[in-house]
Scaffold this motif. Structure first.
Motif, PDB file in Angstrom:
ATOM      1  N   GLN A 105      -2.469   5.817 -10.299  1.00 52.72           N
ATOM      2  CA  GLN A 105      -1.475   6.395 -11.191  1.00 52.72           C
ATOM      3  C   GLN A 105      -1.932   7.678 -11.881  1.00 52.72           C
ATOM      4  O   GLN A 105      -1.108   8.413 -12.426  1.00 52.72           O
ATOM      5  N   SER A 106      -3.229   7.951 -11.845  1.00 52.22           N
ATOM      6  CA  SER A 106      -3.724   9.193 -12.448  1.00 52.22           C
ATOM      7  C   SER A 106      -3.783  10.345 -11.452  1.00 52.22           C
ATOM      8  O   SER A 106      -4.157  11.463 -11.813  1.00 52.22           O
ATOM      9  N   LEU A 148       7.126  -0.198 -10.248  1.00 51.65           N
ATOM     10  CA  LEU A 148       6.142   0.088 -11.295  1.00 51.65           C
ATOM     11  C   LEU A 148       6.809   0.543 -12.594  1.00 51.65           C
ATOM     12  O   LEU A 148       6.342   0.189 -13.682  1.00 51.65           O
ATOM     13  N   ASN A 149       7.885   1.318 -12.513  1.00 48.15           N
ATOM     14  CA  ASN A 149       8.606   1.677 -13.734  1.00 48.15           C
ATOM     15  C   ASN A 149       9.211   0.438 -14.386  1.00 48.15           C
ATOM     16  O   ASN A 149       9.174   0.286 -15.616  1.00 48.15           O
ATOM     17  N   ALA A 150       9.750  -0.445 -13.566  1.00 48.42           N
ATOM     18  CA  ALA A 150      10.329  -1.667 -14.124  1.00 48.42           C
ATOM     19  C   ALA A 150       9.263  -2.494 -14.839  1.00 48.42           C
ATOM     20  O   ALA A 150       9.480  -2.961 -15.966  1.00 48.42           O
ATOM     21  N   TRP A 168      -5.065  -2.021  -7.491  1.00 48.35           N
ATOM     22  CA  TRP A 168      -4.861  -0.992  -6.457  1.00 48.35           C
ATOM     23  C   TRP A 168      -3.965   0.114  -6.983  1.00 48.35           C
ATOM     24  O   TRP A 168      -4.310   1.294  -6.915  1.00 48.35           O
ATOM     25  N   TRP A 169      -2.793  -0.233  -7.522  1.00 48.00           N
ATOM     26  CA  TRP A 169      -1.881   0.828  -7.942  1.00 48.00           C
ATOM     27  C   TRP A 169      -2.260   1.451  -9.284  1.00 48.00           C
ATOM     28  O   TRP A 169      -1.972   2.627  -9.516  1.00 48.00           O
ATOM     29  N   ARG A 170      -2.912   0.714 -10.141  1.00 50.73           N
ATOM     30  CA  ARG A 170      -3.388   1.302 -11.400  1.00 50.73           C
ATOM     31  C   ARG A 170      -4.337   2.473 -11.124  1.00 50.73           C
ATOM     32  O   ARG A 170      -4.284   3.504 -11.781  1.00 50.73           O
ATOM     33  N   TYR A 200       0.808  -1.222   0.000  1.00 49.34           N
ATOM     34  CA  TYR A 200       0.000   0.000   0.000  1.00 49.34           C
ATOM     35  C   TYR A 200       0.847   1.281   0.000  1.00 49.34           C
ATOM     36  O   TYR A 200       0.330   2.344   0.326  1.00 49.34           O
ATOM     37  N   HIS A 201       2.102   1.182  -0.372  1.00 45.59           N
ATOM     38  CA  HIS A 201       2.956   2.372  -0.422  1.00 45.59           C
ATOM     39  C   HIS A 201       2.575   3.208  -1.638  1.00 45.59           C
ATOM     40  O   HIS A 201       2.593   2.716  -2.768  1.00 45.59           O
ATOM     41  N   PHE A 202       2.238   4.470  -1.413  1.00 48.14           N
ATOM     42  CA  PHE A 202       1.752   5.318  -2.497  1.00 48.14           C
ATOM     43  C   PHE A 202       2.812   5.417  -3.603  1.00 48.14           C
ATOM     44  O   PHE A 202       3.998   5.614  -3.319  1.00 48.14           O
ATOM     45  N   PRO A 203       2.402   5.313  -4.865  1.00 44.70           N
ATOM     46  CA  PRO A 203       3.364   5.167  -5.966  1.00 44.70           C
ATOM     47  C   PRO A 203       4.061   6.448  -6.402  1.00 44.70           C
ATOM     48  O   PRO A 203       4.184   6.730  -7.599  1.00 44.70           O
TER      49      PRO A 203
END
Length: 345
Positions: free
Chosen positions: A333-334, A201-203, A328-330, A189-192
């Motif tokens: 991302q906006s 996420l970049n990888a 969750w992370w998708r 749950y670490h904010f991206p």
């Protein structure tokens, strides 16, 4: 015990909420739901009978008075804060407003409640802070609870100010308090926008993995669920008027951390070329502290607490969590600033 947790929809706050609820505490989660908050972090406890959520801002004095009157908490755990150093470089005003003025309003509401209840000895105001208030270390040494404050960013300066306010309310008004200063947290749950989720996420997206400067900055990494356990330990067993440094006992250079994450991804989600090929060194941020390291002697000797998760184990868990929780992370991302380089002023 009824526990009021501020910022409970954030990264660390939600870990504390989940753990406190699982241990049977009555938890009231107060959160303004700013850009880094996510109620999905609390899905596991949202329907628990000992959990309730209040949408409010710690800068709203009237709302705070009403919340204290309605819920009559026995303790406060104050985690609500603006926390991203890069954002503090671009917009320091929000950090002063929330971290300093908001803490002041919360202290005043807590003091009025405590005094109105007859100043009970069992009340506790637990302020959660950061090791960044101590400034930067060289190649050797560690921060202790007696290290002089020397913050170097607008973020750390605002947290240092809030620490001083809490101490002052204790000394001047007698408000029972404890303060904890933690090292860098990571985990589910670490904010991206922070380093570890950015790397993961970049990888996964095949995008460049940015590493500030030469990647030689050193941090002590604390798994967030270990931190939540430490915070509840201090809340319940720490000495009033005392501060406790909470470290992960896991120092690593940023570049070594990034390479370790890439190696985990190479194993769990292989691609034709190594993820490490995506690493790019970028211009460092202004005032980037070289090294943080915590001496955990006080919390270990007084309260018997020490971290249970090694860096290698914690990173493996974290990478697996992001691989398993793409929705969750998708969805995040906006949000404002995510995926954008900040703090270059």
């Amino acid at each position: 015990m009824t526990l009021l947790i501020t910022g409970g929809a954030g990264f660390i706050g939600s870990a504390v909420v989940r753990l406190a609820v699982s241990r049977g505490l009555d938890v009231v989660n107060l959160d303004a739901l700013t850009y880094a908050a996510c109620l999905d972090n609390l899905a596991a406890v949202a329907d628990a009978p000992n959990y309730s959520f209040v949408h409010a801002d710690i800068r709203d004095a009237d709302a705070l008075r009403n919340i204290f009157a309605r819920h009559a908490p026995h303790a406060v755990m104050h985690l609500a804060a603006e926390s991203h150093v890069d954002r503090s470089i671009d917009g320091p005003g929000a950090f002063i407003d929330t971290n300093v003025t908001g803490t002041y309003h919360l202290l005043e509401a807590a003091r009025a409640h405590w005094e109105g209840q007859g100043r009970p000895d069992g009340f506790r105001f637990h302020h959660i802070s950061t090791d960044e208030v101590y400034g930067s270390l060289g190649a050797t040494g560690q921060f202790t609870e007696d290290t002089p404050y020397a913050p170097n960013s607008p973020y750390s300066a605002s947290k240092a100010a809030s620490d001083h306010l809490v101490r002052a309310w204790g000394e001047t008004y007698g408000l029972p308090y404890v303060i904890t200063n933690c090292s860098n947290n990571y985990g589910p749950y670490h904010f991206p926008e922070k380093l570890i989720p950015v790397v993961i996420l970049n990888a996964l997206a095949g995008q460049p993995i940015p590493v500030y400067g030469k990647g030689e900055n050193v941090r002590d990494w604390l798994y967030v669920e270990d931190h939540a356990d430490a915070l509840l330990t201090v809340l319940q067993n720490g000495r009033t008027g005392r501060s406790y440094n909470i470290g992960g006992e896991n120092e690593a250079r940023n570049i070594d951390l990034v390479r370790l994450i890439c190696a985990i991804l190479d194993r769990l989600r292989p691609r034709p070329t190594p993820y490490g090929d995506l690493i790019r060194f970028v211009t460092d941020r202004p005032g980037h502290d070289l090294r943080y390291a915590i001496d955990p002697t006080r919390i270990r000797t007084e309260l018997g607490w020490r971290p249970s998760i090694t860096l290698e184990e914690g990173l493996e868990r974290t990478v697996r969590w992001y691989l398993d929780n793409e929705p969750w992370w998708r969805a995040l991302q906006s949000r404002d600033g995510v995926g954008t380089r900040l703090g270059t002023a």
